[in-house]
Design an enzyme around this catalytic site. Structure first.
Site, mmCIF file in Angstrom:
data_model
loop_
_atom_site.group_PDB
_atom_site.id
_atom_site.type_symbol
_atom_site.label_atom_id
_atom_site.label_comp_id
_atom_site.label_asym_id
_atom_site.label_seq_id
_atom_site.Cartn_x
_atom_site.Cartn_y
_atom_site.Cartn_z
ATOM 1 N N TYR A 158 0.845 -1.200 0.000
ATOM 2 C CA TYR A 158 0.000 0.000 0.000
ATOM 3 C C TYR A 158 0.880 1.251 0.000
ATOM 4 O O TYR A 158 1.602 1.521 0.965
ATOM 5 C CB TYR A 158 -0.934 0.020 1.215
ATOM 6 C CG TYR A 158 -1.980 -1.071 1.256
ATOM 7 C CD1 TYR A 158 -2.142 -1.980 0.207
ATOM 8 C CD2 TYR A 158 -2.831 -1.216 2.348
ATOM 9 C CE1 TYR A 158 -3.101 -2.982 0.246
ATOM 10 C CE2 TYR A 158 -3.801 -2.214 2.396
ATOM 11 C CZ TYR A 158 -3.914 -3.097 1.347
ATOM 12 O OH TYR A 158 -4.866 -4.094 1.390
ATOM 13 N N HIS A 212 -0.413 -11.849 1.066
ATOM 14 C CA HIS A 212 -1.400 -10.955 0.432
ATOM 15 C C HIS A 212 -2.193 -11.646 -0.681
ATOM 16 O O HIS A 212 -3.407 -11.471 -0.790
ATOM 17 C CB HIS A 212 -0.672 -9.721 -0.106
ATOM 18 C CG HIS A 212 -1.538 -8.518 -0.235
ATOM 19 N ND1 HIS A 212 -1.072 -7.251 -0.041
ATOM 20 C CD2 HIS A 212 -2.851 -8.372 -0.553
ATOM 21 C CE1 HIS A 212 -2.053 -6.380 -0.214
ATOM 22 N NE2 HIS A 212 -3.145 -7.043 -0.540
HETATM 23 N N1 LIG Z 1 -6.291 -8.430 0.923
HETATM 24 C C1 LIG Z 1 -6.587 -7.790 -0.175
HETATM 25 O O1 LIG Z 1 -6.241 -8.203 -1.306
HETATM 26 C C2 LIG Z 1 -7.397 -6.533 -0.096
HETATM 27 C C3 LIG Z 1 -7.985 -5.989 -1.264
HETATM 28 C C4 LIG Z 1 -8.742 -4.824 -1.124
HETATM 29 C C5 LIG Z 1 -8.894 -4.244 0.120
HETATM 30 N N2 LIG Z 1 -8.281 -4.776 1.237
HETATM 31 C C6 LIG Z 1 -8.398 -4.139 2.575
HETATM 32 O O2 LIG Z 1 -9.758 -3.913 2.856
HETATM 33 C C7 LIG Z 1 -9.974 -2.527 3.120
HETATM 34 C C8 LIG Z 1 -11.385 -2.107 2.712
HETATM 35 O O3 LIG Z 1 -11.641 -2.367 1.351
HETATM 36 P P1 LIG Z 1 -11.681 -1.213 0.230
HETATM 37 O O4 LIG Z 1 -10.858 -0.060 0.646
HETATM 38 O O5 LIG Z 1 -11.338 -1.903 -1.051
HETATM 39 O O6 LIG Z 1 -13.220 -0.830 0.089
HETATM 40 P P2 LIG Z 1 -14.434 -0.410 1.066
HETATM 41 O O7 LIG Z 1 -14.006 -0.389 2.476
HETATM 42 O O8 LIG Z 1 -15.582 -1.263 0.659
HETATM 43 O O9 LIG Z 1 -14.774 1.051 0.549
HETATM 44 C C9 LIG Z 1 -13.999 2.174 0.829
HETATM 45 C C10 LIG Z 1 -14.707 3.373 0.178
HETATM 46 O O10 LIG Z 1 -15.997 3.506 0.778
HETATM 47 C C11 LIG Z 1 -16.134 4.811 1.289
HETATM 48 N N3 LIG Z 1 -16.848 4.697 2.565
HETATM 49 C C12 LIG Z 1 -16.363 4.270 3.759
HETATM 50 N N4 LIG Z 1 -17.303 4.300 4.696
HETATM 51 C C13 LIG Z 1 -18.422 4.772 4.120
HETATM 52 C C14 LIG Z 1 -19.728 5.032 4.590
HETATM 53 N N5 LIG Z 1 -20.072 4.812 5.860
HETATM 54 N N6 LIG Z 1 -20.648 5.524 3.699
HETATM 55 C C15 LIG Z 1 -20.304 5.755 2.420
HETATM 56 N N7 LIG Z 1 -19.080 5.508 1.896
HETATM 57 C C16 LIG Z 1 -18.133 5.019 2.748
HETATM 58 C C17 LIG Z 1 -14.732 5.353 1.499
HETATM 59 O O11 LIG Z 1 -14.747 6.778 1.372
HETATM 60 P P3 LIG Z 1 -13.710 7.764 2.116
HETATM 61 O O12 LIG Z 1 -12.376 7.076 2.141
HETATM 62 O O13 LIG Z 1 -13.774 8.979 1.272
HETATM 63 O O14 LIG Z 1 -14.225 8.025 3.516
HETATM 64 C C18 LIG Z 1 -13.990 4.679 0.363
HETATM 65 O O15 LIG Z 1 -14.155 5.405 -0.842
HETATM 66 C C19 LIG Z 1 -8.830 -1.857 2.328
HETATM 67 O O16 LIG Z 1 -8.616 -0.519 2.712
HETATM 68 C C20 LIG Z 1 -7.696 -2.784 2.634
HETATM 69 O O17 LIG Z 1 -7.173 -2.528 3.938
HETATM 70 C C21 LIG Z 1 -7.555 -5.925 1.137
#
Ligand SMILES: NC(=O)c1ccc[n+]([C@@H]2O[C@H](COP(=O)([O-])OP(=O)(O)OC[C@H]3O[C@@H](n4cnc5c(N)ncnc54)[C@H](OP(=O)(O)O)[C@@H]3O)[C@@H](O)[C@H]2O)c1
Length: 272
Positions: free
Chosen positions: A57, A118
């Protein structure tokens, strides 16, 4: 906040903060550092103690920012739960020791609570686990896990890990049930392994979903909160939504206090 007991008697908060895109994508981007640090500080102020990051990241910059916010908070290390992940092409014996050292240095801590592979590597898994098992023996890592592993691979990993796998971190949300369909969720539930649901809000798309409106209204909650509550209501499921906006951070942490009825769970289960 719902917590899960860990083998050593401590516990893990079921909802953590994701950090993908904090500090850049696959390379470092410092242009939003102030905003990201402010979000991390606010999450800590709201009581968040569980954080998910990875060496990839921002090419390490997410770990640097998280480390800085954690250090500045003055919160005792043992009250925090920090997950990081090794990128698959580092998964040799020497490479895994080196990668972990890098994560520890950038985070400014002397151990990780959880270290995940990962993505499934093209390198031999045996070699990688030799390194990961060494890290646990040397107490640089408390628990091991995997990410994006299907069931056959997860079984192989479980056999190679000297300590029980704590989690498989996979995409799982109301709109993405692939890892329920492929048997991973059930395997986790039957073997005392946590399934960490990533992208639980479908990158924010679920927040605007009209199909969640009636359940949300019944709880005076938002659709995003219902999407998170639906995950947390399921046995062995934890989740790590990412947010930088204050309102999102507040909403997501509060979602961990919402309890859905069996009828509501059935209605949500049936959505897709
Ligand atoms: N292991 C893997 O391969 C892998 C892959 C993907 C993700 N991940 C992990 O999982 C975490 C979460 O997944 P993600 O970042 O892909 O997607 P997510 O958590 O589903 O979505 C994040 C997005 O949703 C918005 N958001 C957050 N809370 C909200 C709410 N209450 N209402 C409306 N919108 C909201 C955020 O906006 P703002 O930021 O503008 O507040 C951001 O744009 C990642 O950050 C990472 O740590 C792991």
């Amino acid at each position: 906040m719902k917590t899960y007991p860990l083998p050593d008697g401590t516990s893990l908060p079921a909802l953590g903060l994701g950090t993908w895109r904090m500090g850049g994508g696959m390379s470092a981007d410092t242009s939003c550092d102030a905003e990201v640090l402010e979000a991390l500080r606010y999450a800590l102020e709201l009581g968040c103690r569980h954080f998910d990051t990875a060496e990839i990241y921002g090419n390490g910059h997410a770990e640097e920012l998280l480390g800085r916010a954690l250090r500045e908070s003055g919160i005792p290390r043992e009250e925090l739960f920090i997950t990081s992940k090794i990128w698959p092409n580092h998964l040799t014996y020497e490479g895994s020791l080196r990668a972990c050292e890098g994560s520890l240095r950038r985070l400014g801590v002397d151990y990780l609570d959880l270290y995940l592979i990962h993505w499934p590597p093209s390198l031999p898994l045996e070699e990688g686990f030799r390194g990961l098992n060494t890290l646990v023996r040397e107490r640089k890592v408390r628990y091991l896990g995997v990410s994006n592993f299907d069931l056959p691979l997860m079984r192989r990993a479980a056999a190679l890990s000297e300590t029980p796998l704590l989690t498989n971190q996979v995409p799982y949300s109301l709109f993405n049930r692939d890892y329920a369909r492929n048997g991973v969720l059930q395997y986790c539930q039957e073997h005392g392994i946590l399934l960490t649901a990533y992208t639980p809000l479908e990158k924010g798309r679920l927040a605007n979903s009209p199909v969640l409106a009636s359940v949300a209204a019944a709880h005076e909650a938002t659709p995003a909160q219902i999407a998170l509550a639906w995950l947390l209501e399921q046995p062995n499921v934890i989740t790590i939504p990412k947010a930088v906006q204050r309102r999102h951070l507040e909403e997501n942490l509060a979602a961990a206090e919402i309890h859905l009825t069996p009828e509501e769970m059935r209605a949500l289960d049936a959505l897709v």
